[in-house]
Design a protein around this motif. Structure first.
Motif, short mmCIF file in Angstrom:
data_model
loop_
_atom_site.label_atom_id
_atom_site.label_comp_id
_atom_site.label_asym_id
_atom_site.label_seq_id
_atom_site.Cartn_x
_atom_site.Cartn_y
_atom_site.Cartn_z
N ALA A 30 37.74 74.02 39.03
CA ALA A 30 38.06 74.54 40.36
C ALA A 30 38.07 76.08 40.36
CB ALA A 30 39.40 74.00 40.82
N VAL A 31 38.64 76.68 39.32
CA VAL A 31 38.68 78.14 39.23
C VAL A 31 37.27 78.70 39.16
CG1 VAL A 31 39.34 80.10 37.77
CG2 VAL A 31 40.99 78.26 38.21
N LEU A 32 36.41 78.07 38.38
CA LEU A 32 35.02 78.54 38.27
C LEU A 32 34.31 78.46 39.61
CD1 LEU A 32 33.76 77.18 34.85
CD2 LEU A 32 33.57 79.53 35.65
N ALA A 38 33.64 85.91 36.96
CA ALA A 38 34.44 87.14 36.97
C ALA A 38 35.93 86.83 37.16
CB ALA A 38 33.95 88.07 38.06
N GLY A 39 36.23 85.78 37.91
CA GLY A 39 37.63 85.46 38.17
C GLY A 39 38.19 84.39 37.27
N PHE A 40 37.39 83.95 36.29
CA PHE A 40 37.83 82.88 35.40
C PHE A 40 38.64 83.45 34.24
CE2 PHE A 40 37.47 79.88 31.90
CZ PHE A 40 37.73 78.68 32.52
N VAL A 108 28.52 77.18 35.08
CA VAL A 108 29.40 77.12 33.92
C VAL A 108 28.64 77.55 32.67
CG1 VAL A 108 30.76 75.62 32.41
CG2 VAL A 108 30.89 75.33 34.88
N PHE A 109 27.43 77.03 32.50
CA PHE A 109 26.67 77.36 31.29
C PHE A 109 26.23 78.82 31.31
CE2 PHE A 109 23.05 76.39 28.26
CZ PHE A 109 23.88 76.18 27.20
N ALA A 114 27.02 84.28 29.17
CA ALA A 114 27.49 85.65 29.40
C ALA A 114 28.64 86.00 28.46
CB ALA A 114 27.92 85.80 30.86
N GLU A 115 29.57 85.08 28.31
CA GLU A 115 30.72 85.31 27.43
C GLU A 115 30.26 85.53 25.99
OE1 GLU A 115 35.04 85.30 26.74
OE2 GLU A 115 33.74 85.64 28.46
N ALA A 116 29.21 84.83 25.59
CA ALA A 116 28.72 84.92 24.21
C ALA A 116 28.12 86.28 23.88
CB ALA A 116 27.69 83.83 23.95
#
Length: 201
Positions: A30-32, A38-40, A108-109, A114-116
């Motif tokens: 839901a947050v995603l 950016a808001g996760f 999500v992916f 991006a996080e990686a």
């Protein structure tokens, strides 16, 4: 006067409580959807799930680990078995693009990729996941090899990486509406090669 127990915050321990874990994963989804990458954050998920941050970190040691499980929870992509390698690969890519496009799993992916880029833990989690998917997609190639459709010395992992590279590129540039004809052209190039036959090198 004793505190009234909140059903959304069941007692936790080293072993995951399935109901609590589901509530956290649903909150993360839901947050995603609402706030995007950016808001996760773990804090936002904890607030949404009415769970403590220590609980989340106990079960998911990093933001990347939580993102990856959200993605795996959502992913439902059929791998065709048509007894034709071309049709199997085309069908797989169509199913994958449709899933990424029509659910939140694509975003999500992308978030995990991006996080990686800036987090070693996320990079390791992504590499581990990609390795497992390489083996899974490689089964399509193994089946074709067993049918005698491709040469026996073909490395299924390399072919799976080429297919994944095509898919990831389309995900990252948000071109998931690729027509079947374009997907089929790529698969034929992959299967037939691009070397000129009978010409000079």
């Amino acid at each position: 006067m004793g505190e009234i127990a909140d059903p959304a915050r069941k007692s936790i321990g080293a072993r995951r409580n399935p109901d609590s874990a589901d509530a956290i994963l649903e909150a993360a989804e839901a947050v995603l959807i609402e706030a995007g990458y950016a808001g996760f954050s773990i804090e936002a998920v904890a607030r949404r799930a009415r769970a403590g941050k220590p609980t989340i970190y106990r079960w998911w040691p990093s933001k990347a680990a939580l993102l990856l499980e959200v993605y795996q929870r959502q992913k439902r992509v059929d791998i065709p078995d048509t007894e034709s390698l071309e049709e199997d690969l085309v069908g797989f890519l169509i199913n994958l693009f449709t899933h990424w496009r029509e659910t939140s799993s694509g975003s999500v992916f992308r978030s995990l990729i991006a996080e990686a880029q800036s987090d070693e833990t996320a990079a390791a989690a992504l590499a581990g996941y990609a390795g497992g998917r390489r083996s899974h997609t490689g089964q399509i190639i193994e089946r074709a090899k067993a049918r005698g459709e491709i040469a026996g010395d073909i490395d299924p992992a390399v072919v799976a990486d080429l297919v994944a590279s095509y898919a990831w590129r389309h995900l990252l540039i948000n071109r998931l509406d690729e027509p079947e004809a374009a997907i089929r052209k790529m698969v034929r190039y992959l299967l037939q090669g691009i070397e000129a036959r009978g010409g000079q090198r």
